[in-house]
Write a protein that holds these residues in place. Structure first.
Motif, short mmCIF file in Angstrom:
data_model
loop_
_atom_site.label_atom_id
_atom_site.label_comp_id
_atom_site.label_asym_id
_atom_site.label_seq_id
_atom_site.Cartn_x
_atom_site.Cartn_y
_atom_site.Cartn_z
N PHE A 91 0.83 -1.21 0.00
CA PHE A 91 0.00 0.00 0.00
C PHE A 91 0.86 1.25 0.00
CE2 PHE A 91 -3.43 -2.86 1.11
CZ PHE A 91 -4.53 -2.27 0.47
N VAL A 95 -0.17 3.93 -2.97
CA VAL A 95 -1.00 5.10 -2.71
C VAL A 95 -0.44 6.40 -3.30
CG1 VAL A 95 -1.96 6.56 -0.87
CG2 VAL A 95 -2.20 4.06 -0.76
N CYS A 184 0.03 12.96 -6.11
CA CYS A 184 0.91 11.86 -6.48
C CYS A 184 2.35 12.35 -6.36
CB CYS A 184 0.60 11.32 -7.88
SG CYS A 184 0.73 12.50 -9.21
#
Length: 189
Positions: A91, A95, A184
């Motif tokens: 994760f 993410v 991001c």
């Protein structure tokens, strides 16, 4: 399988499928059926074995494309524990990614080479630059038998209606719009 309580089977299936993150709770709704991502031709897949943790350096990859073997989610030999210990790093690299595509191969069983309680092959991706994401499950099995989306949803619905809905849609393939402005980390070329 008869000696293993049905509630434990469903609980393991729900735990495994919820770890998948199939429920698009934050997404604004279905757009169309599943397609591979537009950036797919740019992918160089990083492949990881059972319980293998990806390096955090992958956070800078764009696109980030990974394939995970998750076929040893097994109670008797510690495979389930190895799977759970690897998930936080999986994760952590996913993410913050701008463009992410994950392929994985799941199998949950009580002991190695035992009957699959639940199994599937998954493909999940998101592209924060276009605000799109999609998921698809294939080759779904429950108790070692091929399962339709409706069958799997019926088994899960008494325990978690939202998860049942997500499995039904993800098995067919779902594409959704993401909320605007998701951050991001990777710089796009």
């Amino acid at each position: 399988m008869a000696s293993f309580p049905r509630s434990a089977v469903v609980g393991l299936a729900a735990l495994t499928m919820s770890a998948l993150g199939a429920a698009p709770a934050e997404a604004s709704g279905p757009v169309t059926g599943y397609t591979d991502p537009a950036f797919g031709a740019q992918c160089a897949f990083h492949r990881f074995g059972e319980g293998e943790t990806p390096p955090l350096s992958l956070m800078e990859a764009d696109p980030l494309c990974v394939e995970y073997a998750k076929r040893d989610i097994t109670v008797s030999n510690g495979g389930a524990l190895r799977f759970l210990l690897a998930e936080p790093a999986r994760f952590a690299v996913a993410v913050p990614a701008c463009r992410y595509w994950q392929l994985d191969h799941w199998s949950v069983q009580v002991r190695p080479h035992g009957t699959e309680l639940v199994g599937w092959n998954g493909s999940y991706w998101f592209d924060k630059s276009t605000g799109t994401a999609a998921a698809r499950l294939r080759n779904l099995t429950v108790a070692g038998q091929p399962a339709t989306p409706a069958h799997a949803a019926r088994v899960l619905r008494p325990y978690d209606a939202r998860l049942a809905d997500a499995v039904e849609h993800a098995t067919l393939g779902t594409k959704v719009q993401l909320p605007a402005g998701l951050p991001c980390t990777a710089a796009r070329p």
